[in-house]
Design an enzyme around this catalytic site. Structure first.
Site, PDB file in Angstrom:
ATOM      1  N   THR A 161       0.842  -1.205   0.000  1.00 59.67           N
ATOM      2  CA  THR A 161       0.000   0.000   0.000  1.00 59.67           C
ATOM      3  C   THR A 161       0.873   1.249   0.000  1.00 59.67           C
ATOM      4  O   THR A 161       0.595   2.224  -0.705  1.00 59.67           O
ATOM      5  CB  THR A 161      -0.921   0.012   1.244  1.00 59.67           C
ATOM      6  OG1 THR A 161      -1.759  -1.139   1.198  1.00 59.67           O
ATOM      7  CG2 THR A 161      -1.774   1.270   1.288  1.00 59.67           C
ATOM      8  N   ILE A 186       4.084   1.626  -1.107  1.00 59.32           N
ATOM      9  CA  ILE A 186       4.801   1.926  -2.351  1.00 59.32           C
ATOM     10  C   ILE A 186       3.840   2.077  -3.540  1.00 59.32           C
ATOM     11  O   ILE A 186       4.227   2.604  -4.569  1.00 59.32           O
ATOM     12  CB  ILE A 186       5.894   0.883  -2.667  1.00 59.32           C
ATOM     13  CG1 ILE A 186       5.299  -0.517  -2.814  1.00 59.32           C
ATOM     14  CG2 ILE A 186       6.977   0.914  -1.613  1.00 59.32           C
ATOM     15  CD1 ILE A 186       6.318  -1.534  -3.302  1.00 59.32           C
ATOM     16  N   TRP A 187       2.594   1.628  -3.378  1.00 60.95           N
ATOM     17  CA  TRP A 187       1.600   1.889  -4.431  1.00 60.95           C
ATOM     18  C   TRP A 187       1.434   3.405  -4.621  1.00 60.95           C
ATOM     19  O   TRP A 187       1.190   3.892  -5.716  1.00 60.95           O
ATOM     20  CB  TRP A 187       0.263   1.258  -4.047  1.00 60.95           C
ATOM     21  CG  TRP A 187      -0.826   1.462  -5.075  1.00 60.95           C
ATOM     22  CD1 TRP A 187      -1.095   0.693  -6.165  1.00 60.95           C
ATOM     23  CD2 TRP A 187      -1.791   2.535  -5.104  1.00 60.95           C
ATOM     24  NE1 TRP A 187      -2.162   1.204  -6.865  1.00 60.95           N
ATOM     25  CE2 TRP A 187      -2.610   2.345  -6.237  1.00 60.95           C
ATOM     26  CE3 TRP A 187      -2.045   3.620  -4.277  1.00 60.95           C
ATOM     27  CZ2 TRP A 187      -3.656   3.192  -6.549  1.00 60.95           C
ATOM     28  CZ3 TRP A 187      -3.081   4.478  -4.598  1.00 60.95           C
ATOM     29  CH2 TRP A 187      -3.875   4.260  -5.741  1.00 60.95           C
ATOM     30  N   HIS A 188       1.584   4.149  -3.515  1.00 58.83           N
ATOM     31  CA  HIS A 188       1.369   5.595  -3.589  1.00 58.83           C
ATOM     32  C   HIS A 188       2.514   6.339  -4.246  1.00 58.83           C
ATOM     33  O   HIS A 188       2.345   7.493  -4.659  1.00 58.83           O
ATOM     34  CB  HIS A 188       1.124   6.162  -2.184  1.00 58.83           C
ATOM     35  CG  HIS A 188      -0.238   5.851  -1.651  1.00 58.83           C
ATOM     36  ND1 HIS A 188      -0.533   4.667  -1.023  1.00 58.83           N
ATOM     37  CD2 HIS A 188      -1.391   6.553  -1.685  1.00 58.83           C
ATOM     38  CE1 HIS A 188      -1.813   4.669  -0.673  1.00 58.83           C
ATOM     39  NE2 HIS A 188      -2.360   5.800  -1.078  1.00 58.83           N
ATOM     40  N   GLY A 189       3.675   5.711  -4.341  1.00 57.92           N
ATOM     41  CA  GLY A 189       4.771   6.409  -5.006  1.00 57.92           C
ATOM     42  C   GLY A 189       6.101   5.716  -4.776  1.00 57.92           C
ATOM     43  O   GLY A 189       6.259   4.930  -3.841  1.00 57.92           O
TER      44      GLY A 189
END
Lengths: 451, 472
Positions: free
Chosen positions: B318, B320-323
């Protein structure tokens, strides 16, 4: 939700989003309110879409073409004012409705080294122009805040320090400043600066016009020749920046000399390449009678020159007024060569950009390079260097893109000049221990002034 | 193209809605697909080809999976799902993380890898996740695959939720792709929801953004405690009103087109535990990870240790999904640690009836704000300094922050704080669209006749860029 409520909401929503589109489709556009022409529709190309360069331009076009945009800007600005906020950081709200251009208030103070550099640059410019048997006047217009400081919201010390430092300068004789005269002129019946605009009025501009005339011809100014043209509603440029365009009544003035029969013609400038340069227009005046100031005069000016023109132009036998302050610009070449007297007028706040950063003296050397004998010359190509050392007198190096080439760049002492077919020439003042770097094929020549 | 732009509001939207309602049902999906591709191309340029390739590949994989399901051939199903997941994760990995990976390898001394920075395709995190949900849902027999490729193309590219969610799992919308209801009531509810979202975005989020930007652009070491808290409070409001406002607009647009998208936010700053927070914040992402990762990993059914490992995996991903930044990874780990601690201590209430609810809300909100420092900081060092400033009394608030505190920003900040702290039945929030009676009618009319026009005024004036010296 009741059906009538649903229909009402749907109707309002559809109306809000579609009416501006329908108006757009009819070809109706808003009155420009941003002191610039609306963004044109760009040429639609597949490449532009692919590399994402096109859509921002289309966005800008649509934003400018939106019929509700001016109203929205005004509504936002009024909301800010109602909330006690400033609608634009570019405008400083003074007391009693006076507006000031923030940029003019945030300029740095002048250090002694800056003052020295300024006087040195103007003195060198004077020497360069004098060496071509021409006369130069470098005129500085005072910022509004230095003449009318009492409405400023805070004590803006630097703007006054710069004015005081420049006003106190002794020489060079080519420099013309009018702070004392402008402060005295505040006692006149008509205001010398606009309340809602960053510029001076014709009344204020007349003070500079008088100073210029009397610098060229002692007692040449005719106070009785100033006539009222009309009272007009002038839209303040600072109100445009705020998003709240508004006007103030002002008496427009002009000079009508009894012995002259002036004519006026607008002319399109040509670049060094021979193509039309449409970003700047030249206005040519001839007095048509017995002129106060003989010969051909070129007045290079910034936006402060607009109000000066009707006050000053009739005094010249022949004059060109051009809104350009850089003598090395390719489209200035012909007028500079044809002029016997050059007046260079700019405002106090632009002192660094217009005079120091571009080195006004070197710019004049570039313009008049063909009138000087070179003490050395050659051609350099990409990757080559030129070690430069100053001579006993002021030394300049003039660089010019070689004929038949498309462009070039020259770097010297952290300044890079881009040469183009429209503006193929530049010049640098040679200081101690500098190296010049080249990109492209460039002819250079060393020129010594004086001595 | 963004929703809060002149091009979208005054040109794209009326043309898209007009064409949609004027055309018959047979052409509506095609029209929406075309509109969605224009919408994406406006901001993404040639990268639209990536979206199209991804869509075609996933549609083909869906065929493979559907064939396997129909014939009972599990190997075929496995090939289809694996292919879809590999393609989407590869796209995501390459376009979103390759720059970061090369940068890290170079900085760690694994040679000087020559590398041209890759442009991140807009919305890739969203459309890859939606595409994977299609093949997985079909493989599970939960829904049938789509025979018409235009319908599938529409599912992946549907513009309201293409670039920022909500992440619509395929089974949540599969029926609507072929049959959906259009009515005045649904259109009107959608319009109100859109107006609500636009107002949240331009009236609140954009107004407080300068405060947060100033705080995070100032040197963290120069921030006083007050400035640091003010900055993170502003960011806490900004990120919620921005993201949830966008989701409101997406849901509203969906309604206007006849779709029902899942909710994405439910007053997250009222959460009484971090577990509760994740049931209220970016709900569709949590649901995606729950359905397609956490539960397949065993969820909480394989004992405490495995549950904790599964939670770690989910929250690291979650993050690293954001960036692609260590800060996002740390943010994910931070939230994972909260959830695991709550699970281990049994302190994970999710309802309003939790004991010590006000205190729990305060602690969770504080925890979320600390997390936002990690999320917003450019690097971990900056985050550490910023947190140090928050918890070190004293210091002087820099002028760059106080200069942003004009009346409009302060009003927006106050309104934002009030609306997240006051009880939901007073504030209304997304419930505005569901309120009955005179109060509901008044609120909806206020949204559409006051909030929407004023938001439009802000959008229309946003491009104002006059030139003092143009004539010169």
């Amino acid at each position: 939700m009741k059906r009538v409520e649903a229909k009402t909401i749907a109707g309002i929503f559809v109306a809000l989003i579609s009416i501006p589109l329908i108006v757009f489709a009819t070809g109706t556009r808003p009155e420009p309110n941003q002191n610039r022409p609306p963004t044109p529709l760009p040429e639609l190309t597949v490449e532009g879409i692919a590399d994402r360069s096109l859509t921002p331009q289309v966005d800008a076009y649509l934003e400018d073409a939106l019929i509700v945009a001016p109203g929205a800007v005004a509504a936002q600005a009024w909301t800010d004012v109602a909330l006690g906020d400033n609608p634009s950081e570019e405008v400083t709200l003074g007391d009693s409705g006076w507006l000031y251009y923030t940029f003019s208030l945030t300029r740095p103070c002048l250090a002694p080294a800056d003052t020295e550099a300024f006087t040195d640059t103007v003195a060198r410019a004077e020497a360069v122009v004098a060496a071509t048997d021409r006369q130069l006047i470098v005129a500085l217009a005072p910022d509004k805040a230095t003449i009318i400081p009492e409405y400023l919201p805070a004590d803006e010390t630097c703007v006054h320090q710069v004015a005081d430092a420049l006003n106190a300068l002794e020489g060079p004789p080519t420099l013309l400043t009018v702070w004392d005269e402008m402060r005295k002129a505040r006692a006149n019946e008509r205001p010398v600066y606009f309340r809602l605009d960053s510029h001076w009025t014709n009344e204020g501009a007349g003070v500079m016009a008088k100073a210029i005339v009397e610098r060229l011809v002692i007692d040449g100014w005719n106070e009785q020749a100033v006539r009222e043209v009309a009272t007009v509603e002038h839209e303040g440029d600072l109100t445009l920046l705020l998003g709240l365009p508004s006007t103030e009544a002002v008496v427009e003035l002009e000079t009508v000399l009894p012995e002259s029969d002036p004519t006026e013609a607008v002319r399109t400038l040509l670049t060094a390449n021979g193509t039309e340069y449409d970003k700047v227009v030249a206005v040519d005046f001839t007095s048509g009678g017995d002129p106060v100031i003989a010969g051909q005069t070129l007045v290079m000016h910034d936006s402060y020159g607009w109000a000066v023109t009707p006050m000053l132009a009739p005094y010249f036998e022949s004059a060109a007024f051009i809104a350009e302050t850089n003598p090395s610009a390719g489209h200035m070449a012909a007028d500079l060569i044809g002029a016997e007297t050059i007046v260079h007028l700019s405002v106090q706040r632009s002192l660094h950009e217009i005079i120091l950063d571009v080195d006004l003296a070197a710019s004049f050397v570039a313009a008049y390079a063909d009138e000087f004998d070179a003490i050395d010359q050659g051609t350099n190509k990409t990757g080559e260097r030129l070690e430069l050392e100053p001579g006993d007198t002021d030394t300049y190096v003039v660089v010019e893109m070689a004929p038949g080439t498309d462009g070039a760049e020259v770097a010297y002492n952290d300044v890079t000049m881009v040469l183009t077919p429209d503006s193929p020439r530049a010049a640098f003042y040679v200081g101690p221990g500098g190296t010049m770097f080249f990109a492209g094929v460039i002819d250079y020549r060393l020129i010594a002034i004086g001595g | 193209m963004i929703f809060s732009s002149v091009t979208f509001l005054f040109f794209f939207l009326p043309i898209c809605l007009g064409g949609y309602y004027l055309l018959g049902w047979r052409f509506r999906n095609g029209w929406l697909l075309l509109s969605s591709l224009v919408f994406y191309t406006w901001g993404g340029g040639a990268l639209v080809s990536l979206l199209i390739v991804s869509t075609v590949v996933d549609y083909a994989m869906g065929w493979v999976v559907a064939s396997g399901v129909a014939s009972g051939n599990r190997r075929l199903v496995h090939i289809g799902v694996t292919g879809s997941v590999l393609v989407n994760i590869s796209l995501l990995g390459y376009f979103k993380y390759a720059n970061f990976l090369v940068e890290q390898l170079n900085s760690l001394g694994f040679g000087d890898i020559a590398w041209t920075s890759i442009v991140l395709p807009i919305g890739i995190s969203f459309f890859t996740f939606q595409s994977m949900s299609y093949t997985i849902d079909v493989s599970r027999g939960r829904v049938e695959h789509l025979r018409n490729p235009l319908d599938f193309g529409l599912y992946v590219t549907l513009f309201p939720q293409l670039v920022a969610g909500p992440i619509v799992r395929f089974h949540e919308i599969s029926d609507q792709l072929q049959r959906r209801v259009l009515s005045f009531e649904k259109f009107s509810l959608g319009a109100v929801r859109f107006a609500h979202g636009l107002a949240k975005k331009v009236l609140i989020a954009d107004s407080v953004a300068p405060i947060a930007d100033a705080a995070f652009q100032a040197g963290a070491s120069d921030l006083g405690a007050a400035g640091a808290w003010l900055g993170i409070a502003a960011y806490t409001i900004q990120i919620y009103f921005d993201f949830s406002g966008y989701s409101d607009m997406a849901i509203g647009l969906g309604n206007m087109l006849g779709f029902d998208f899942p909710e994405n936010f439910c007053r997250p700053y009222s959460a009484v535990s971090m577990t509760d927070f994740w049931r209220r914040w970016h709900i569709t992402l949590s649901n995606w990870f729950r359905d397609y990762l956490y539960i397949p990993l065993g969820g909480s059914r394989r004992g405490g240790a495995r549950t904790i490992i599964n939670l770690w995996i989910v929250f690291v991903l979650t993050g690293i999904w954001h960036g692609a930044n260590w800060t996002f990874l740390l943010w994910g780990i931070y939230h994972g640690a909260w959830l695991i601690t709550e699970r281990l201590t049994g302190q994970r209430p999710t309802g309003a009836g939790a004991s010590w609810a006000p205190l729990r809300r305060f602690i969770v909100l504080l925890g979320v704000m600390v997390g936002w420092v990690l999320f917003r900081s450019p690097d971990i060092g900056f985050a550490a300094e910023y947190l140090g400033a928050m918890f070190s009394p004293g210091g002087i608030t820099p002028d760059v922050i106080t200069d942003t505190l004009d009346t409009r920003a302060l009003l927006a900040l106050a309104a934002g704080i009030a609306s997240v702290l006051l009880p939901g039945d007073i504030v209304g929030g997304l419930l505005v669209t569901g309120w009955q009676g005179l109060r509901g009618t008044a609120m909806r009319l206020a949204e559409i006749a006051v909030a929407l026009p004023y938001s439009m005024v802000i959008v229309a004036s946003g491009s104002f860029s006059p030139f003092l010296y143009y004539q010169f």
